[in-house]
Design a protein around this motif. Structure first.
Motif, PDB file in Angstrom:
ATOM      1  N   LEU A  61       0.842  -1.191   0.000  1.00  0.00           N
ATOM      2  CA  LEU A  61       0.000   0.000   0.000  1.00  0.00           C
ATOM      3  C   LEU A  61       0.881   1.246   0.000  1.00  0.00           C
ATOM      4  O   LEU A  61       1.659   1.467   0.934  1.00  0.00           O
ATOM      5  N   ALA A  62       0.766   2.050  -1.044  1.00  0.00           N
ATOM      6  CA  ALA A  62       1.559   3.277  -1.157  1.00  0.00           C
ATOM      7  C   ALA A  62       0.876   4.392  -0.369  1.00  0.00           C
ATOM      8  O   ALA A  62      -0.256   4.769  -0.674  1.00  0.00           O
ATOM      9  N   VAL A  63       1.570   4.899   0.647  1.00  0.00           N
ATOM     10  CA  VAL A  63       1.051   5.994   1.470  1.00  0.00           C
ATOM     11  C   VAL A  63       2.146   7.046   1.562  1.00  0.00           C
ATOM     12  O   VAL A  63       3.192   6.822   2.177  1.00  0.00           O
ATOM     13  N   ALA A 318      -8.940   5.641   1.611  1.00  0.00           N
ATOM     14  CA  ALA A 318      -8.967   6.761   2.552  1.00  0.00           C
ATOM     15  C   ALA A 318      -7.595   6.992   3.170  1.00  0.00           C
ATOM     16  O   ALA A 318      -7.161   8.141   3.358  1.00  0.00           O
ATOM     17  N   ILE A 319      -6.882   5.917   3.499  1.00  0.00           N
ATOM     18  CA  ILE A 319      -5.536   6.047   4.062  1.00  0.00           C
ATOM     19  C   ILE A 319      -4.601   6.707   3.061  1.00  0.00           C
ATOM     20  O   ILE A 319      -3.810   7.600   3.416  1.00  0.00           O
ATOM     21  N   THR A 324      -1.475   9.108   5.528  1.00  0.00           N
ATOM     22  CA  THR A 324      -0.983   8.668   6.825  1.00  0.00           C
ATOM     23  C   THR A 324      -1.659   7.371   7.238  1.00  0.00           C
ATOM     24  O   THR A 324      -2.828   7.137   6.891  1.00  0.00           O
ATOM     25  N   VAL A 325      -0.920   6.526   7.982  1.00  0.00           N
ATOM     26  CA  VAL A 325      -1.526   5.327   8.557  1.00  0.00           C
ATOM     27  C   VAL A 325      -1.780   5.519  10.046  1.00  0.00           C
ATOM     28  O   VAL A 325      -2.449   4.692  10.676  1.00  0.00           O
ATOM     29  N   ASP A 327      -2.670   8.789  11.679  1.00  0.00           N
ATOM     30  CA  ASP A 327      -3.628   9.831  12.034  1.00  0.00           C
ATOM     31  C   ASP A 327      -5.034   9.376  11.646  1.00  0.00           C
ATOM     32  O   ASP A 327      -5.499   9.611  10.525  1.00  0.00           O
ATOM     33  N   THR A 328      -5.716   8.717  12.573  1.00  0.00           N
ATOM     34  CA  THR A 328      -7.033   8.176  12.248  1.00  0.00           C
ATOM     35  C   THR A 328      -8.085   9.277  12.079  1.00  0.00           C
ATOM     36  O   THR A 328      -9.103   9.054  11.420  1.00  0.00           O
ATOM     37  N   ASP A 329      -7.851  10.451  12.642  1.00  0.00           N
ATOM     38  CA  ASP A 329      -8.776  11.556  12.398  1.00  0.00           C
ATOM     39  C   ASP A 329      -8.731  11.977  10.935  1.00  0.00           C
ATOM     40  O   ASP A 329      -9.767  12.269  10.327  1.00  0.00           O
ATOM     41  N   ALA A 330      -7.528  11.994  10.370  1.00  0.00           N
ATOM     42  CA  ALA A 330      -7.383  12.348   8.964  1.00  0.00           C
ATOM     43  C   ALA A 330      -8.008  11.287   8.066  1.00  0.00           C
ATOM     44  O   ALA A 330      -8.668  11.600   7.063  1.00  0.00           O
ATOM     45  N   VAL A 331      -7.834  10.022   8.434  1.00  0.00           N
ATOM     46  CA  VAL A 331      -8.414   8.934   7.642  1.00  0.00           C
ATOM     47  C   VAL A 331      -9.932   8.959   7.747  1.00  0.00           C
ATOM     48  O   VAL A 331     -10.653   8.795   6.756  1.00  0.00           O
TER      49      VAL A 331
END
Length: 385
Positions: A61-63, A318-319, A324-325, A327-331
């Motif tokens: 997964l490219a992040v 979404a990630i 980011t992997v 920052d769950t708020d951002a995801v």
């Protein structure tokens, strides 16, 4: 000297490569992998792992500027809230996951939700209970449509196409799932003008339904709605009712695994049962996922695989968009920002605010099927709305 520099650079490159290989994104999976609800729990696990395998086979997964190998950690909650809580705490505290996919049982989901919300862990789950989502929900998304989303369409078809059916009984599990779904089913059938003559609950460990059926059949019902009865026990109910002389209709507008139901009921007994389906068994996507699922689990694939396969790819998207992997708020914000998503069998739409107070409820295509010759055949399709 040049050789020395080359050696240093080569060593640095090896370290960088090793560092890149060490990047891992962990996904937690929770569900009933054993027991009566196992076809549904294994569907979660299978759907996630098929999607993960596709990503890993493509190089990860490219992040941002990193590539992640995705790892799946699966825990069996045995369809019990206490075991779901244990699994959740372990995933968060020991495995340090930010994303949990599953479970399906309402009791498990409601027990897990306070923990995941408090820890800002995104949970892509299901529960047929209307109480699971509310205006304060932030990190949980329901990735299956519930009976509230599709039941009136199915019952509307039944009313129009099978007018001879007027009087029914509803059988549901005696737990948070069944309490909620039976309430929804009863209201929907009554609103459509049906006479709900009997409503019964059963224990999930139960495999002899003759006493319940004696009461039901005494009410001279035209059909029996099997609601969210797990696939295996649903088949037992059908078989025992036929053995007791019931010749009426069966409907199952809750979760299904037709193969498991037929295995318990017998093909002749199950013939003509009307079922809700998550996918068209004759479709190309169904064949694709079935082949992939067979490499992971030996049981017959449940349609719920579609939902969790799509949910996993939705999460990956979404990630990547959030970059980011961690920052769950951002995801979470990226999931909420995507009002629709192209799933394996059509458009997926987010909604639910008018009903639940938050747009964390998914809607997907739904299918009405009939069991013929031991297999499901689609007779109508309802688009996501």
């Amino acid at each position: 000297m040049k050789n020395g520099i080359r050696g240093v650079l080569a060593a640095a490159g090896m370290v960088a490569a090793l560092g890149a290989q060490a990047e891992t994104l962990k996904l937690g999976v929770v569900g009933g992998m054993t027991g009566p609800g196992a076809p549904w729990g294994l569907a979660i696990d299978g759907g996630v792992k098929i999607a993960v395998d596709e990503i890993n086979q493509a190089g990860g997964l490219a992040v941002g500027d990193k590539k992640y190998t995705v790892e799946v950690l699966t825990y069996d909650d045995h369809y019990k809230a206490a075991d779901a809580v244990t699994a959740t705490n372990r995933l968060i505290d020991q495995d340090e996951v930010n994303y949990i996919i599953g479970p399906i049982g309402s009791a498990s989901v409601m027990a897990m939700k306070p923990i995941t919300e408090r820890n800002k862990v995104i949970m892509l789950s299901n529960s047929y209970s209307t109480e699971v989502l509310d205006a304060n929900t932030k990190y949980m998304f329901r990735v299956l449509p519930t009976q509230y989303e599709y039941n009136r369409q199915l019952i509307g078809w039944l009313k129009q196409e099978r007018p001879e059916l007027k009087r029914l009984a509803i059988l549901s599990p005696n737990d948070a799932t069944g309490w909620s779904t039976q309430k929804i089913q009863t209201a929907a059938y009554k609103d459509a003008g049906y006479d709900v003559a009997e409503t019964k609950f059963f224990e999930r460990s139960q495999n002899d339904f003759r006493t319940l059926l004696t009461s039901i059949l005494a009410k001279n019902v035209d059909f029996i709605e099997l609601d969210t009865v797990p696939p295996g026990p649903a088949g037992i109910v059908i078989r025992q009712a036929r053995e007791m002389g019931f010749k009426g209709q069966f409907t199952k507008f809750g979760g299904n695994n037709v193969a498991e139901t037929v295995k318990s009921a017998g093909a002749d007994n199950a013939q003509g049962t009307l079922v809700y389906l998550s996918a068209d068994p004759s479709s190309e996507p169904y064949q694709k996922l079935s082949q992939s699922y067979a490499k992971i689990h030996s049981n017959s694939m449940d349609d719920f695989v579609f939902y969790f396969y799509d949910a996993t790819h939705l999460l990956f998207k979404a990630i990547q968009e959030a970059g980011t992997v961690d920052d769950t708020d951002a995801v979470r914000a990226r999931i909420e920002a995507n009002n629709s998503f192209d799933g394996i069998q059509g458009a997926i739409v987010w909604g639910g605010k008018d009903v639940y107070g938050v747009n964390h409820q998914i809607a997907t295509p739904a299918y009405l099927g009939v069991i013929e010759g031991g297999k499901a055949k689609v007779i109508n399709k309802f688009d996501a709305r």
